[in-house]
Design a protein around this motif. Structure first.
Motif, short mmCIF file in Angstrom:
data_model
loop_
_atom_site.label_atom_id
_atom_site.label_comp_id
_atom_site.label_asym_id
_atom_site.label_seq_id
_atom_site.Cartn_x
_atom_site.Cartn_y
_atom_site.Cartn_z
N UNK A 114 -6.95 3.64 -2.23
CA UNK A 114 -7.17 4.36 -3.58
C UNK A 114 -7.52 5.80 -3.62
N UNK A 115 -7.11 6.19 -2.27
CA UNK A 115 -6.94 7.38 -2.51
C UNK A 115 -5.91 7.90 -3.17
N UNK A 116 -4.62 7.34 -2.64
CA UNK A 116 -3.31 7.27 -3.01
C UNK A 116 -3.42 7.61 -4.60
N UNK A 117 -3.66 7.11 -5.23
CA UNK A 117 -4.43 6.39 -6.61
C UNK A 117 -4.88 7.94 -7.24
N UNK B 148 0.83 14.11 0.33
CA UNK B 148 0.84 14.65 1.07
C UNK B 148 -0.35 16.17 1.15
N UNK B 149 0.34 16.65 0.66
CA UNK B 149 -0.14 17.41 1.20
C UNK B 149 -1.95 17.80 0.09
N UNK C 224 -6.52 10.45 5.88
CA UNK C 224 -4.92 10.45 6.96
C UNK C 224 -4.22 9.98 6.04
N UNK C 225 -3.22 10.25 6.27
CA UNK C 225 -1.80 10.16 5.09
C UNK C 225 -1.36 8.39 5.91
N UNK C 226 -0.64 7.68 4.84
CA UNK C 226 -0.14 7.17 5.09
C UNK C 226 1.06 6.89 4.54
N UNK D 161 2.34 3.90 2.26
CA UNK D 161 1.14 3.60 1.21
C UNK D 161 1.45 4.60 -0.15
N UNK D 162 1.16 5.31 0.20
CA UNK D 162 1.63 6.79 -0.95
C UNK D 162 3.13 6.66 -1.30
N UNK D 163 4.28 5.42 -1.23
CA UNK D 163 5.71 5.39 -1.80
C UNK D 163 5.23 4.18 -2.28
N UNK D 164 4.49 3.70 -1.91
CA UNK D 164 3.96 1.94 -2.41
C UNK D 164 3.18 2.53 -4.31
N UNK D 165 2.34 3.71 -3.95
CA UNK D 165 2.00 4.21 -5.18
C UNK D 165 3.01 4.84 -6.75
#
Length: 107
Positions: free
Chosen positions: A1-4, A23-24, A32-34, A37-41
């Motif tokens: 949810x945080x990535x969205x 990430x920034x 925390x950054x994964x 997961x970010x790439x998936x979003x």
């Protein structure tokens, strides 16, 4: 949810949402950054407008029932069956009075 949420913030900020931007944004609040997961979003949103995705989500939410919890007796007939007779709750035993105990409160 945080990535969205980070994606939406990057989009609203006028930046091109990318994994580095996410990430920034997440790093600025100490989250925390994964990278996966970010790439998936970012990949899921590629070529899509945020407004279009939100509108599509609203349509899906509108098709879901939004009523509150109904009592069990009211829900059963709506399901198409006859509601079984509700079990009668046992009545609490009457408390003993002071007279039955053999003493009074102010004796």
């Amino acid at each position: 949810m945080r990535y969205v949420a980070a994606y939406l913030l990057a989009s609203l900020g006028g930046k091109e949402p990318s994994a580095d931007n996410l990430k920034s944004i997440l790093g600025s609040v100490g989250a925390e950054f994964d990278a996966e997961a970010a790439k998936k979003v970012v990949d899921a949103m590629k070529g899509k407008s945020v407004a279009d995705v939100l509108a599509e989500g609203n349509e899906k939410l509108a098709s879901m029932p939004a009523g509150g919890a109904a009592p069990a007796g009211a829900a059963a007939p709506a399901a198409g069956g006859a509601a079984p007779a509700a079990a009668k709750a046992p009545e609490p035993e009457p408390e003993e009075s002071e007279e039955e105990m053999g003493f009074g409160l102010f004796d």
